[in-house]
Design an enzyme around this catalytic site. Structure first.
Site, PDB file in Angstrom:
ATOM      1  N   ALA A   1       9.645  37.353  -1.912  1.00 26.47           N
ATOM      2  CA  ALA A   1       8.874  38.233  -2.799  1.00 26.47           C
ATOM      3  C   ALA A   1       9.769  39.105  -3.677  1.00 26.47           C
ATOM      4  CB  ALA A   1       7.922  39.099  -1.980  1.00 26.47           C
ATOM      5  N   THR A   2      10.959  39.460  -3.196  1.00 22.46           N
ATOM      6  CA  THR A   2      11.844  40.280  -4.044  1.00 22.46           C
ATOM      7  C   THR A   2      12.234  39.510  -5.305  1.00 22.46           C
ATOM      8  OG1 THR A   2      12.722  41.676  -2.276  1.00 22.46           O
ATOM      9  CG2 THR A   2      14.143  41.340  -4.179  1.00 22.46           C
TER      10      THR A   2
ATOM     11  N   GLN B   1       2.066  41.364   1.391  1.00 25.17           N
ATOM     12  CA  GLN B   1       1.397  41.824   2.617  1.00 25.17           C
ATOM     13  C   GLN B   1      -0.063  41.369   2.686  1.00 25.17           C
ATOM     14  OE1 GLN B   1       2.914  43.331   5.082  1.00 25.17           O
ATOM     15  NE2 GLN B   1       4.804  44.081   4.167  1.00 25.17           N
TER      16      GLN B   1
ATOM     17  N   SER C   1       5.426  35.921  -0.067  1.00 25.49           N
ATOM     18  CA  SER C   1       6.603  35.855   0.800  1.00 25.49           C
ATOM     19  C   SER C   1       6.302  35.005   2.026  1.00 25.49           C
ATOM     20  CB  SER C   1       6.992  37.273   1.241  1.00 25.49           C
ATOM     21  OG  SER C   1       7.973  37.219   2.256  1.00 25.49           O
TER      22      SER C   1
ATOM     23  N   HIS D   1       8.025  34.978   5.055  1.00 29.29           N
ATOM     24  CA  HIS D   1       8.226  35.563   6.387  1.00 29.29           C
ATOM     25  C   HIS D   1       7.249  36.687   6.714  1.00 29.29           C
ATOM     26  CE1 HIS D   1      10.529  39.428   5.584  1.00 29.29           C
ATOM     27  NE2 HIS D   1      10.549  38.875   4.387  1.00 29.29           N
TER      28      HIS D   1
ATOM     29  N   THR E   1      18.080  23.760  -6.648  1.00 38.06           N
ATOM     30  CA  THR E   1      17.395  22.794  -5.789  1.00 38.06           C
ATOM     31  C   THR E   1      16.394  23.514  -4.891  1.00 38.06           C
ATOM     32  OG1 THR E   1      19.374  21.414  -5.761  1.00 38.06           O
ATOM     33  CG2 THR E   1      17.752  21.009  -4.031  1.00 38.06           C
TER      34      THR E   1
ATOM     35  N   CYS F   1      13.198  48.102   4.136  1.00 35.68           N
ATOM     36  CA  CYS F   1      14.189  48.052   3.051  1.00 35.68           C
ATOM     37  C   CYS F   1      14.817  49.414   2.801  1.00 35.68           C
ATOM     38  CB  CYS F   1      13.529  47.557   1.775  1.00 35.68           C
ATOM     39  SG  CYS F   1      12.587  46.077   2.068  1.00 35.68           S
TER      40      CYS F   1
END
Length: 415
Positions: free
Chosen positions: A85-86, A193, A213, A215, A253, A339
């Protein structure tokens, strides 16, 4: 950052995991889907001349279409695989702003966004763009009238996260999408989220760009996606250049095992969303009710109704948050975003909703997810009640409050 070594003592058990907003454990079914592409089917998905490439490409496209795109109601051609997501947030904000900068040089966001959105906006400011950082109300929600009034003729993009990673409030993205579409402004949402946890449809919500995201939804770390609308078409300047993969927007890739893992995680989330949501709601209610019944002066941060139940942020008055985390070291919790948890500053999200400095310092985030059990919730609540009571007994402020002294009326002097 100090160079303190953080590790478990010998024979010390690992803590319970109650930090599902920071990351989630991988669902074993996701690992099962990924393993063949780590070992047997290792072709480059962009190799067009042999079966190894075709197998990998087929798996990548199945993940893109039947799993990621279907979860959010998108066309598979609108899904770009990224590293998380970042990267998706950086691509969306910088990419759109730079593409349209000849005519439009204004971007709007909120003060409670994730750090990577705020920092992308800071970079744009250094390039001469004008950025509006909208405040939120005390319940954490955006004032839609203020938002509408902030849109200018040269506004290219609005970025508002769907569910906040610290306090769990859910922004009214359907209404925000409607406002943006009527004003000709692109709408980006950081939905890391939210995807897989609440029903989201990019067409119904009029979302133009969405960050995803892996994870955060029981998938692998190091993979995510960016949804980029085709009609009305959103143009953006790529940040990463090279072989032109992912429609030229994100060269490099595509890691097939990770893409397959993200797809499997999205597919499982789609099938189990209602069950997961009901179960997480039940566990969250159980946690909050137990803690509130056992302790006075506990404040829940963020709107009590418009929220994702699995993110519970509580402030325990007259207790220092860091000392409470230390006392609860057999439960993995946090005092805010992973973070920014290295800094001892109080959470900027809590400051933005107007929490007092002392309450912002006394907040703990409880994250509940797919694998949380009732026993873990009960243990956490009991442990929390015990430790908060113990720390308050040691606090002179708590003693003064019990004696009926109004702390706000005290004039503190420095010696």
């Amino acid at each position: 950052m100090s160079s303190t070594k953080h590790e478990l003592e010998k024979d010390e058990p690992r803590p319970l995991y109650m930090d599902f907003q920071a990351t989630t454990p991988m669902d074993p079914r996701v690992l099962d889907a990924m393993l063949p592409y780590q070992v047997n089917y290792y072709g480059n998905p962009h190799s067009r001349t042999h079966a190894y490439g075709w197998e990998s490409e087929s798996a990548m496209e199945t993940a893109r279409k039947q799993q990621v795109a279907d979860l959010i109601g998108a066309d598979p051609r609108e899904i770009i695989f990224t590293s998380g997501a970042t990267e998706s947030n950086n691509m969306a904000i910088k990419g759109v702003a730079r593409f349209y900068q000849a005519k439009k040089r204004h971007v709007i966001t909120t003060q409670t966004e994730h750090k990577c959105v705020l920092d992308s906006c800071r970079v744009l400011e250094s390039e001469g763009f004008s950025i509006t950082y909208l405040p939120v109300q005390t319940n954490g929600l955006l004032d839609l009238e203020l938002l509408e009034a902030s849109i200018r003729p040269d506004t290219s993009l609005l970025s508002v996260m769907t569910i906040n990673n610290e306090i769990g409030v859910r922004q009214p993205i359907e209404e925000i999408g409607q406002i943006c579409r009527s004003k000709g402004v692109f709408f980006h949402t950081d939905a890391a989220q939210a995807v897989g946890k609440i029903p989201l449809n990019v067409t119904d919500c009029k979302i133009d760009l969405m960050s995803i995201s892996g994870h955060k939804i029981y998938g692998p770390k190091g993979v995510g996606a960016l949804y980029v609308r085709r009609r009305p078409r959103v143009r953006m300047e790529p940040i990463q250049n090279g072989g032109g993969q992912e429609r030229g927007l994100r060269s490099g890739t595509v890691p097939t095992p990770l893409a397959v893992g993200l797809g499997a995680a999205c597919s499982i989330a789609q099938h189990e969303m209602e069950y997961d949501h009901n179960r997480v709601s039940m566990l969250a209610n159980r946690l909050v009710q137990k803690i509130m019944a056992g302790l006075p002066d506990v404040i829940m941060n963020g709107d009590p109704v418009r929220r994702y139940p699995g993110c519970v942020n509580l402030s325990f008055a007259y207790v220092e948050g860091e000392s409470l985390l230390m006392a609860l070291k057999d439960v993995a919790l946090s005092s805010g975003s992973a973070c920014t948890s290295a800094s001892l500053e109080p959470s900027y999200v809590l400051r933005a909703i107007g929490a007092d400095e002392d309450l912002a310092h006394s907040s703990i985030r409880f994250g509940i997810g797919r694998f949380t059990t009732e026993e873990e919730v009960d243990y956490t609540a009991e442990k929390c009640i015990h430790q908060v009571s113990r720390l308050r007994e040691m606090s002179p402020l708590w003693e003064m409050v019990q004696e009926g002294i109004d702390l706000k009326s005290i004039k503190w002097t420095q010696h």
